[in-house]
Write an enzyme that holds these catalytic residues in place. Structure first.
Site, PDB file in Angstrom:
ATOM      1  CE  LYS A  47      -2.264   1.704   3.784  1.00  0.00           C
ATOM      2  NZ  LYS A  47      -3.112   1.549   4.967  1.00  0.00           N
TER       3      LYS A  47
ATOM      4  CG  HIS B  81      -4.022   1.339  12.771  1.00  0.00           C
ATOM      5  ND1 HIS B  81      -3.521   2.579  12.445  1.00  0.00           N
ATOM      6  CD2 HIS B  81      -3.311   0.453  12.031  1.00  0.00           C
ATOM      7  CE1 HIS B  81      -2.573   2.460  11.542  1.00  0.00           C
ATOM      8  NE2 HIS B  81      -2.400   1.162  11.271  1.00  0.00           N
TER       9      HIS B  81
ATOM     10  CG  ASP C  94      -0.528  -2.539  10.856  1.00  0.00           C
ATOM     11  OD1 ASP C  94      -1.348  -1.608  10.881  1.00  0.00           O
ATOM     12  OD2 ASP C  94       0.656  -2.399  10.494  1.00  0.00           O
TER      13      ASP C  94
ATOM     14  CG  HIS D 107       1.172   1.708  13.933  1.00  0.00           C
ATOM     15  ND1 HIS D 107       0.789   0.425  14.272  1.00  0.00           N
ATOM     16  CD2 HIS D 107       0.888   1.829  12.611  1.00  0.00           C
ATOM     17  CE1 HIS D 107       0.329  -0.191  13.214  1.00  0.00           C
ATOM     18  NE2 HIS D 107       0.360   0.633  12.186  1.00  0.00           N
TER      19      HIS D 107
HETATM   20  C1  OGA Z   1      -0.792   1.234   7.851  1.00  0.00           C
HETATM   21  C2  OGA Z   1       0.159   2.138   8.517  1.00  0.00           C
HETATM   22  C3  OGA Z   1       1.880   3.814   8.350  1.00  0.00           C
HETATM   23  C4  OGA Z   1       2.439   4.743   7.357  1.00  0.00           C
HETATM   24  O1  OGA Z   1      -0.988   1.390   6.639  1.00  0.00           O
HETATM   25  O2  OGA Z   1      -1.363   0.364   8.513  1.00  0.00           O
HETATM   26  O3  OGA Z   1       0.266   2.080   9.696  1.00  0.00           O
HETATM   27  O4  OGA Z   1       3.517   5.258   7.640  1.00  0.00           O
HETATM   28  N1  OGA Z   1       0.885   2.989   7.773  1.00  0.00           N
HETATM   29  O5  OGA Z   1       1.828   4.970   6.325  1.00  0.00           O
HETATM   30 NI    NI Z   2      -0.652   0.312  10.413  1.00  0.00          NI
END
Ligand code: OGA
Ligand code: NI
Length: 202
Positions: A49, A68, A70, A125
């Site tokens: 992502k 949240h 993960d 985080h």
């Molecule tokens: C997530 C996340 C952190 C970021 O996508 O679950 O915590 O730095 N991303 O984008």
């Molecule tokens: Ni995350």
């Protein structure tokens, strides 16, 4: 790019192997759990992502990404090398995870907390909005197969030092719940999986 993703996936599997060693689990134990029965669409999933966090003139009014944990297994995160924003919760305090060049932030998800019977915890985080600069991140998620049966490793059952009794469930069922309550604490999720699961008995 394909080769790059393959190497990242291999890195996630290597990390699982190191966790096994640290925990005194037999070699390949976690990998086996993550592979599930392989009946449906096959083994563990690996997805990436890319996120873009634009600057915000009033950062205290908004979150880049709300707090949240993960859901899955191993998360490999490439952070922007200039713009910060990521924080993790440790001992009830938010700690900055500053940009580090040439480094990958490794994060463990809820499934590893269950399987390790709380020896490894999924970490809370969030991403804080910044006034200056756009932050980019690339997060890759190595998750169990949808039909993987997730439960505390029997070998670790006597090592629970946080008094949570972890449930046994099918990963897909967890994800169905998670998508609705991602930004809520994980403990009620674990609790709900004790009754919410599609498996009747062990
Ligand atoms: C997530 C996340 C952190 C970021 O996508 O679950 O915590 O730095 N991303 O984008
Ligand atoms: Ni995350």
């Amino acid at each position: 790019m394909k080769e790059f993703a393959k190497q990242l996936e291999k890195l996630a599997e290597d990390i699982l192997e190191i966790l096994c060693e640290n925990l005194g689990l037999e070699k390949g134990y976690l990998k086996k759990v993550f592979h599930g029965h392989g009946r449906k669409l096959g083994g563990p999933t690996f997805g990436t992502k890319v996120s873009n966090y634009p600057p915000c003139p009033k950062p205290d009014l908004i979150k880049g990404l709300r707090a949240h944990t993960d859901a899955g297994g191993v998360i490999l995160l490439f952070q922007d090398d200039k713009v910060s924003g990521l924080q993790l919760l440790k001992d009830d305090k938010w700690i900055d995870v500053p940009p580090m060049r040439h480094s990958i932030v490794i994060n463990l998800g809820d499934q590893l907390e269950v399987i390790t019977n709380g020896r490894y915890k999924s970490v809370m985080h969030r991403v804080i909005a910044q006034t200056d600069g756009t932050r980019m991140s690339i997060a890759s998620f190595y998750n169990p197969a949808s039909d993987a049966l997730i439960y505390p490793a029997p070998q670790l059952l006597n090592n629970n030092n946080n008094n949570i009794i972890y449930p046994k469930f099918v990963f897909e069922d967890y994800m169905n719940l998670y998508s609705a309550v991602k930004f809520q604490p994980k403990e009620p999720r674990f609790e709900a999986m004790k009754t919410n699961s599609s498996i009747a008995t062990a």
